[in-house]
Design an enzyme around this catalytic site. Structure first.
Site, PDB file in Angstrom:
ATOM      1  N   TYR A   1      69.874  52.949  20.395  1.00 34.83           N
ATOM      2  CA  TYR A   1      69.046  51.928  19.726  1.00 34.83           C
ATOM      3  C   TYR A   1      67.619  52.456  19.601  1.00 34.83           C
ATOM      4  O   TYR A   1      67.007  52.378  18.535  1.00 34.83           O
ATOM      5  CB  TYR A   1      69.075  50.630  20.542  1.00 34.83           C
ATOM      6  CG  TYR A   1      68.217  49.526  19.973  1.00 34.83           C
ATOM      7  CD1 TYR A   1      68.649  48.782  18.870  1.00 34.83           C
ATOM      8  CD2 TYR A   1      66.974  49.205  20.535  1.00 34.83           C
ATOM      9  CE1 TYR A   1      67.864  47.761  18.348  1.00 34.83           C
ATOM     10  CE2 TYR A   1      66.193  48.181  20.015  1.00 34.83           C
ATOM     11  CZ  TYR A   1      66.645  47.458  18.931  1.00 34.83           C
ATOM     12  OH  TYR A   1      65.869  46.446  18.405  1.00 34.83           O
TER      13      TYR A   1
ATOM     14  N   SER B   1      60.664  47.795  16.991  1.00 33.19           N
ATOM     15  CA  SER B   1      60.818  47.218  18.330  1.00 33.19           C
ATOM     16  C   SER B   1      59.825  47.935  19.230  1.00 33.19           C
ATOM     17  O   SER B   1      59.401  49.061  18.898  1.00 33.19           O
ATOM     18  CB  SER B   1      62.248  47.471  18.820  1.00 33.19           C
ATOM     19  OG  SER B   1      62.364  47.150  20.188  1.00 33.19           O
TER      20      SER B   1
HETATM   21  N1  LIG Z   1      65.296  39.756  19.342  1.00 33.27           N
HETATM   22  C1  LIG Z   1      64.599  40.712  19.878  1.00 33.27           C
HETATM   23  O1  LIG Z   1      64.198  40.635  21.045  1.00 33.27           O
HETATM   24  C2  LIG Z   1      64.231  41.909  19.066  1.00 33.27           C
HETATM   25  C3  LIG Z   1      63.234  42.758  19.579  1.00 33.27           C
HETATM   26  C4  LIG Z   1      62.854  43.869  18.840  1.00 33.27           C
HETATM   27  C5  LIG Z   1      63.451  44.106  17.620  1.00 33.27           C
HETATM   28  N2  LIG Z   1      64.429  43.281  17.156  1.00 33.27           N
HETATM   29  C6  LIG Z   1      64.994  43.603  15.837  1.00 33.27           C
HETATM   30  O2  LIG Z   1      64.912  42.461  15.011  1.00 33.27           O
HETATM   31  C7  LIG Z   1      65.894  42.568  13.974  1.00 33.27           C
HETATM   32  C8  LIG Z   1      66.617  41.227  13.829  1.00 33.27           C
HETATM   33  O3  LIG Z   1      67.334  40.967  15.019  1.00 33.27           O
HETATM   34  P1  LIG Z   1      67.428  39.511  15.674  1.00 33.27           P
HETATM   35  O4  LIG Z   1      66.808  39.605  17.012  1.00 33.27           O
HETATM   36  O5  LIG Z   1      66.972  38.487  14.743  1.00 33.27           O
HETATM   37  O6  LIG Z   1      69.010  39.413  15.954  1.00 33.27           O
HETATM   38  P2  LIG Z   1      70.207  38.766  15.094  1.00 33.27           P
HETATM   39  O7  LIG Z   1      70.044  37.292  15.042  1.00 33.27           O
HETATM   40  O8  LIG Z   1      71.442  39.339  15.682  1.00 33.27           O
HETATM   41  O9  LIG Z   1      69.959  39.303  13.628  1.00 33.27           O
HETATM   42  C9  LIG Z   1      70.436  40.515  13.152  1.00 33.27           C
HETATM   43  C10 LIG Z   1      70.661  40.360  11.676  1.00 33.27           C
HETATM   44  O10 LIG Z   1      71.041  41.624  11.123  1.00 33.27           O
HETATM   45  C11 LIG Z   1      72.127  41.376  10.270  1.00 33.27           C
HETATM   46  N3  LIG Z   1      72.939  42.558   9.991  1.00 33.27           N
HETATM   47  C12 LIG Z   1      73.617  43.356  10.842  1.00 33.27           C
HETATM   48  N4  LIG Z   1      74.280  44.308  10.154  1.00 33.27           N
HETATM   49  C13 LIG Z   1      74.005  44.107   8.839  1.00 33.27           C
HETATM   50  C14 LIG Z   1      74.385  44.731   7.639  1.00 33.27           C
HETATM   51  N5  LIG Z   1      75.206  45.793   7.627  1.00 33.27           N
HETATM   52  N6  LIG Z   1      73.885  44.270   6.460  1.00 33.27           N
HETATM   53  C15 LIG Z   1      73.074  43.201   6.437  1.00 33.27           C
HETATM   54  N7  LIG Z   1      72.702  42.525   7.547  1.00 33.27           N
HETATM   55  C16 LIG Z   1      73.167  42.974   8.732  1.00 33.27           C
HETATM   56  C17 LIG Z   1      72.922  40.293  10.957  1.00 33.27           C
HETATM   57  O11 LIG Z   1      73.812  39.725  10.016  1.00 33.27           O
HETATM   58  P3  LIG Z   1      75.311  39.189  10.344  1.00 33.27           P
HETATM   59  O12 LIG Z   1      75.113  37.725  10.604  1.00 33.27           O
HETATM   60  O13 LIG Z   1      76.076  39.436   9.094  1.00 33.27           O
HETATM   61  O14 LIG Z   1      75.812  39.960  11.517  1.00 33.27           O
HETATM   62  C18 LIG Z   1      71.784  39.368  11.358  1.00 33.27           C
HETATM   63  O15 LIG Z   1      71.373  38.565  10.279  1.00 33.27           O
HETATM   64  C19 LIG Z   1      66.794  43.738  14.347  1.00 33.27           C
HETATM   65  O16 LIG Z   1      66.437  44.861  13.583  1.00 33.27           O
HETATM   66  C20 LIG Z   1      66.471  43.961  15.820  1.00 33.27           C
HETATM   67  O17 LIG Z   1      66.664  45.302  16.202  1.00 33.27           O
HETATM   68  C21 LIG Z   1      64.839  42.197  17.855  1.00 33.27           C
END
Ligand SMILES: NC(=O)c1ccc[n+]([C@@H]2O[C@H](COP(=O)([O-])OP(=O)(O)OC[C@H]3O[C@@H](n4cnc5c(N)ncnc54)[C@H](OP(=O)(O)O)[C@@H]3O)[C@@H](O)[C@H]2O)c1
Length: 298
Positions: free
Chosen positions: A158, A145
């Site tokens: 975080y 991130s």
């Molecule tokens: N969106 C942003 O603005 C942003 C910016 C920078 C970085 N990120 C990073 O991008 C990554 C993906 O996030 P996203 O934005 O796509 O949000 P998201 O839709 O909430 O996706 C998060 C994913 O992680 C999974 N997860 C959580 N705990 C887990 C576990 N114990 N084992 C396996 N899977 C697990 C969730 O699965 P479940 O459905 O089972 O909960 C979901 O598929 C994260 O690492 C986040 O920190 C996001």
């Protein structure tokens, strides 16, 4: 390495992971779309992905993988290798945001966050590396991130999890390059995914309530973040470009963000400082990328 690659993605149920799955598979890459509990909490997501794969004949396989569980991670990595014969790319994507004043975050909440955002990739990398080292090729990708480089009040844990992830990924890049394996870091800015709805809040409200005006910071930041989020497909397109960049030509860090907030400057300075450090300690040559032949002894 074949131009079509075998890719294992964590957290494929929603958000970036789901988009990476479809974007890479549409380009012919074989995707192991992993998620926790595909028969239960993620049954709907798993069946939607399977239906898409069947409808458009996409090379997608859904596997169970909970990044907080060693056995689950090892089972998924082994199943992918048993099915495809190799694993070329592991995308450490699973993660979540924890929002709140740091003093109000309980130790258990902090540990749980680190167990997913940091120890998850530790487990996944340890599970896939023996296969990649035998192949003498592979890519460990880490979805960090911008907050892996700058610090947000009320996002300290975080940020700590992503700073830790960046340090690990960078050390891996130095140690694995001579074996033909790349470790890369993707730093998304703020993108529209379910991440905001999945945010965990600091549990100790009694402590939060003693902070006066400062206790409004989490809400202010969350409002600012959710109102300025970009299109998440941009991140999936960047991940596709990175994966298709020839071995040995990838960068360590990719900032993918509508606004840079100076993270690009930190990355550039860090690259210079790290380069000098490796020279000073006499290990710069050991950390250079080399294409290698597969060996069976690893
Ligand atoms: N969106 C942003 O603005 C942003 C910016 C920078 C970085 N990120 C990073 O991008 C990554 C993906 O996030 P996203 O934005 O796509 O949000 P998201 O839709 O909430 O996706 C998060 C994913 O992680 C999974 N997860 C959580 N705990 C887990 C576990 N114990 N084992 C396996 N899977 C697990 C969730 O699965 P479940 O459905 O089972 O909960 C979901 O598929 C994260 O690492 C986040 O920190 C996001």
């Amino acid at each position: 390495m074949n131009s079509k690659q075998v890719v294992l993605i964590t957290g494929s149920s929603t958000g970036f992971g789901r988009l990476f799955t479809e974007t890479l598979a549409r380009k012919g890459h074989t995707v192991f779309a992993t998620m926790r509990d595909p028969g239960g909490r993620n049954a709907k997501n798993a069946s939607e992905i399977r239906a898409l794969a069947a409808k458009d004949s996409l090379p997608i396989h859904v596997l169970e993988l909970d990044v907080t569980n060693d056995a689950s991670v090892e089972r998924a990595a082994d199943a992918a290798v048993a099915k495809a014969g190799r694993v070329d790319v592991a995308i450490n994507n699973a993660g979540y945001y924890l929002s709140g004043l740091e003093e109000a975050v309980t130790t258990e909440q902090a540990q749980r966050l680190m167990d997913t955002n940091f120890f998850g990739p530790v487990r996944v990398n340890r599970a896939v590396l023996p296969h990649m080292r035998r192949q003498r090729s592979g890519v460990l990708m880490h979805i960090s991130s911008g907050a892996g480089r700058v610090v947000l009040p009320s996002g300290g844990f975080y940020c700590a999890s992503k700073f830790a992830l960046e340090a690990l990924a960078e050390a891996y890049s130095y140690e694995l390059a001579s074996q033909g394996i790349e470790s890369v870091i993707v730093q998304p800015g703020n993108y529209e995914t379910p991440v905001f709805g999945n945010t965990v809040k600091a549990a100790d409200e009694a402590r939060t309530n003693t902070y006066g005006a400062v206790k409004e910071i989490p809400a202010k930041l969350n409002a600012a973040l959710s109102s300025t989020a970009g299109n998440a497909q941009d991140v999936a397109d960047a991940v596709l470009r990175i994966i298709e960049t020839p071995a040995g030509e990838k960068q360590l860090r990719y900032l993918v963000s509508p606004q840079t907030f100076g993270v690009d400057q930190i990355n550039a300075l860090s690259r210079q400082v790290q380069g000098k450090l490796l020279e000073a300690f006499g290990v710069a040559d050991d950390t250079k990328f080399r294409k290698g032949k597969a060996v069976a002894s690893v």
